[in-house]
Design a protein around this motif. Structure first.
Motif, PDB file in Angstrom:
ATOM      1  N   ILE A  72      80.851  -5.597   8.072  1.00 12.61           N
ATOM      2  CA  ILE A  72      80.998  -4.308   7.408  1.00 12.61           C
ATOM      3  C   ILE A  72      81.695  -4.561   6.079  1.00 12.61           C
ATOM      4  N   GLY A  73      80.968  -4.367   4.988  1.00 13.05           N
ATOM      5  CA  GLY A  73      81.487  -4.667   3.661  1.00 13.05           C
ATOM      6  C   GLY A  73      80.533  -5.600   2.939  1.00 13.05           C
ATOM      7  N   LEU A  74      80.516  -5.494   1.626  1.00 10.81           N
ATOM      8  CA  LEU A  74      79.562  -6.273   0.836  1.00 10.81           C
ATOM      9  C   LEU A  74      80.240  -7.018  -0.308  1.00 10.81           C
ATOM     10  N   GLY A  75      81.552  -7.185  -0.238  1.00  7.90           N
ATOM     11  CA  GLY A  75      82.293  -7.864  -1.291  1.00  7.90           C
ATOM     12  C   GLY A  75      82.224  -9.378  -1.178  1.00  7.90           C
ATOM     13  N   GLY A  76      83.106 -10.042  -1.938  1.00  7.10           N
ATOM     14  CA  GLY A  76      83.082 -11.491  -1.999  1.00  7.10           C
ATOM     15  C   GLY A  76      83.364 -12.165  -0.671  1.00  7.10           C
ATOM     16  N   MET A  77      84.348 -11.667   0.080  1.00  8.55           N
ATOM     17  CA  MET A  77      84.640 -12.258   1.382  1.00  8.55           C
ATOM     18  C   MET A  77      83.496 -12.027   2.359  1.00  8.55           C
ATOM     19  N   ALA A  78      82.917 -10.828   2.329  1.00 15.33           N
ATOM     20  CA  ALA A  78      81.790 -10.529   3.206  1.00 15.33           C
ATOM     21  C   ALA A  78      80.634 -11.486   2.924  1.00 15.33           C
ATOM     22  N   ARG A  79      80.360 -11.697   1.648  1.00 14.59           N
ATOM     23  CA  ARG A  79      79.269 -12.601   1.258  1.00 14.59           C
ATOM     24  C   ARG A  79      79.569 -14.035   1.710  1.00 14.59           C
ATOM     25  N   GLY A  88      75.355 -21.475   9.787  1.00 15.42           N
ATOM     26  CA  GLY A  88      75.781 -21.953  11.098  1.00 15.42           C
ATOM     27  C   GLY A  88      74.878 -21.537  12.240  1.00 15.42           C
ATOM     28  N   GLY A  89      73.807 -20.818  11.942  1.00  9.59           N
ATOM     29  CA  GLY A  89      72.845 -20.453  12.972  1.00  9.59           C
ATOM     30  C   GLY A  89      73.119 -19.149  13.679  1.00  9.59           C
ATOM     31  N   ASN A  90      74.051 -18.359  13.167  1.00  8.32           N
ATOM     32  CA  ASN A  90      74.360 -17.069  13.769  1.00  8.32           C
ATOM     33  C   ASN A  90      73.367 -15.990  13.328  1.00  8.32           C
ATOM     34  N   THR A  91      73.215 -14.986  14.160  1.00  5.44           N
ATOM     35  CA  THR A  91      72.431 -13.807  13.804  1.00  5.44           C
ATOM     36  C   THR A  91      73.341 -12.863  13.027  1.00  5.44           C
ATOM     37  N   VAL A  92      72.958 -12.514  11.804  1.00  2.00           N
ATOM     38  CA  VAL A  92      73.854 -11.795  10.898  1.00  2.00           C
ATOM     39  C   VAL A  92      73.257 -10.456  10.478  1.00  2.00           C
ATOM     40  N   GLU A  93      74.096  -9.419  10.556  1.00  2.00           N
ATOM     41  CA  GLU A  93      73.744  -8.085  10.073  1.00  2.00           C
ATOM     42  C   GLU A  93      74.751  -7.696   8.987  1.00  2.00           C
ATOM     43  N   LEU A  94      74.253  -7.222   7.836  1.00  2.00           N
ATOM     44  CA  LEU A  94      75.096  -6.770   6.736  1.00  2.00           C
ATOM     45  C   LEU A  94      75.108  -5.248   6.706  1.00  2.00           C
ATOM     46  N   ILE A  95      76.298  -4.679   6.563  1.00  2.00           N
ATOM     47  CA  ILE A  95      76.439  -3.226   6.577  1.00  2.00           C
ATOM     48  C   ILE A  95      77.304  -2.782   5.408  1.00  2.00           C
ATOM     49  N   GLY A  96      76.829  -1.801   4.654  1.00  2.00           N
ATOM     50  CA  GLY A  96      77.615  -1.245   3.553  1.00  2.00           C
ATOM     51  C   GLY A  96      77.246   0.207   3.335  1.00  2.00           C
ATOM     52  N   ARG A  97      78.107   0.902   2.607  1.00  2.00           N
ATOM     53  CA  ARG A  97      77.799   2.305   2.293  1.00  2.00           C
ATOM     54  C   ARG A  97      76.542   2.421   1.443  1.00  2.00           C
ATOM     55  N   ASN A  98      76.320   1.413   0.604  1.00  2.00           N
ATOM     56  CA  ASN A  98      75.126   1.379  -0.223  1.00  2.00           C
ATOM     57  C   ASN A  98      74.063   0.573   0.517  1.00  2.00           C
ATOM     58  N   ALA A  99      73.110   1.266   1.116  1.00  2.00           N
ATOM     59  CA  ALA A  99      72.093   0.611   1.942  1.00  2.00           C
ATOM     60  C   ALA A  99      71.243  -0.363   1.137  1.00  2.00           C
ATOM     61  N   ALA A 100      70.942  -0.006  -0.105  1.00  2.00           N
ATOM     62  CA  ALA A 100      70.108  -0.878  -0.941  1.00  2.00           C
ATOM     63  C   ALA A 100      70.813  -2.202  -1.212  1.00  2.00           C
ATOM     64  N   ASN A 101      72.123  -2.137  -1.450  1.00  2.00           N
ATOM     65  CA  ASN A 101      72.872  -3.370  -1.685  1.00  2.00           C
ATOM     66  C   ASN A 101      72.936  -4.227  -0.429  1.00  2.00           C
ATOM     67  N   GLY A 116      72.137  -3.238   8.336  1.00  2.00           N
ATOM     68  CA  GLY A 116      72.362  -2.175   9.297  1.00  2.00           C
ATOM     69  C   GLY A 116      72.707  -0.872   8.615  1.00  2.00           C
ATOM     70  N   THR A 117      72.950   0.147   9.409  1.00  2.00           N
ATOM     71  CA  THR A 117      73.277   1.483   8.908  1.00  2.00           C
ATOM     72  C   THR A 117      74.774   1.716   9.007  1.00  2.00           C
ATOM     73  N   PHE A 118      75.395   2.088   7.902  1.00  2.00           N
ATOM     74  CA  PHE A 118      76.829   2.332   7.899  1.00  2.00           C
ATOM     75  C   PHE A 118      77.155   3.502   8.834  1.00  2.00           C
ATOM     76  N   GLY A 119      78.106   3.275   9.744  1.00  2.00           N
ATOM     77  CA  GLY A 119      78.506   4.305  10.688  1.00  2.00           C
ATOM     78  C   GLY A 119      77.768   4.263  11.999  1.00  2.00           C
ATOM     79  N   GLY A 120      76.662   3.513  12.061  1.00  2.00           N
ATOM     80  CA  GLY A 120      75.913   3.378  13.299  1.00  2.00           C
ATOM     81  C   GLY A 120      76.507   2.292  14.177  1.00  2.00           C
ATOM     82  N   VAL A 121      75.915   2.078  15.335  1.00  2.00           N
ATOM     83  CA  VAL A 121      76.401   1.030  16.239  1.00  2.00           C
ATOM     84  C   VAL A 121      76.028  -0.330  15.669  1.00  2.00           C
ATOM     85  N   PRO A 122      77.010  -1.187  15.350  1.00  2.00           N
ATOM     86  CA  PRO A 122      76.682  -2.516  14.830  1.00  2.00           C
ATOM     87  C   PRO A 122      75.903  -3.330  15.853  1.00  2.00           C
TER      88      PRO A 122
END
Length: 272
Positions: A72-79, A88-101, A116-122
């Motif tokens: 949850i978050g799209l900043g430098g640490m999130a990236r 590392g082979g993990n399944t990754v979902e990115l979530i932010g208030r700005n869906a396009a980003n 993913g959708t912000f506010g939905g079940v991760p």
């Protein structure tokens, strides 16, 4: 084999008993011989708070490549975390208030990363809360029961504007505030706040300090950290999160006054 592994002949009787107990616990779910040959030498016992956690960690470590992560978050640490997670082979979902980003970052990372959708079940079993401390509790409260049964990694720092102190009251931490706002079935683990995002993004080996109360959550996060090519170092229960957060101003002070640049990281050397 890890350089931190203590040979059988050099272990104290207490260490030998702890390793034997760990193998007995792990034998209930996986073959003990395979565990001892492939896993135990690579995991220092001092990273685990108990032999039960040690046995749990061995199982989580074998399944680390199967971790599912929501960031949850799209900043430098999130990236930086998401990039290493994909590698590392993990399944990754990115979530932010700005869906396009979020969709753009997922496409950039590749490796099957999704938005993913912000506010939905991760989608992830592990949720990395990569938002500023000032909004972290609000975000967790907004998600509410959507975070039930999740392991929440709090990466926030709670230092003040000039990074000379903490803004939280004595006797608590940002991580504990987040835990209080999360569903009772969720488990918060403090991690990654002692690593600069741009250093993490370099892809080099680093030490990551973490703290948490639940043995399964701690083992899961430890295995996830290892999957990023990093060394997990357990500092204890969630009450230790305050001291991890206190390391933030220390790291900033070293960068400004002691080293003179921000291309630094904390590390632990095991002597002897």
């Amino acid at each position: 084999m890890s350089s931190d592994f203590v040979a059988e002949a050099d272990r104290t009787p207490a260490q030998r008993d702890a390793h034997a107990h760990a193998a007995e616990l792990a034998d209930e779910l996986i073959d003990a011989d395979a565990l001892l040959l492939a896993i135990l030498p690579a995991i220092p016992l001092y990273n685990c708070a108990s032999t039960e956690e040690y046995a749990i960690h061995t199982r989580e470590r074998e399944n680390a490549i199967m971790s599912s992560i929501s960031v949850i978050g799209l900043g430098g640490m999130a990236r930086a975390i998401a990039t290493r997670a994909v590698t590392g082979g993990n399944t990754v979902e990115l979530i932010g208030r700005n869906a396009a980003n979020a969709e753009g970052l997922a496409a950039e990372l590749g490796g099957g990363a999704t938005a993913g959708t912000f506010g939905g079940v991760p989608a992830g079993d592990i949720v990395v809360l990569a938002v500023p401390y000032t909004s972290a509790v609000q975000v967790v409260a907004q998600y509410g029961d959507a975070l039930a049964d999740k392991v929440i990694i709090d990466i926030t720092n709670t230092f003040n504007a000039d990074a000379t102190g903490l803004v939280i009251p004595d006797g608590t931490s940002g991580a504990q505030e987040i835990a209080a706002a999360a569903p009772a079935s969720a488990h918060v683990v403090k991690a990654f706040n002692t690593v600069f995002g741009h250093v993490l993004a370099q892809g080099i080996p680093l030490d990551v300090f973490f703290a948490g109360d639940d043995a399964h959550a701690v083992a899961s996060v430890s295995a996830f950290i290892e999957s990023l090519g990093l060394r997990p170092l357990n500092v204890g229960g969630l009450e230790m999160a305050r001291w991890l957060e206190g390391a933030g101003p220390l790291l900033m002070g070293l960068a400004r006054h002691g080293v003179g640049n921000f291309n630094i990281a904390f590390a632990v050397n095991v002597l002897g």
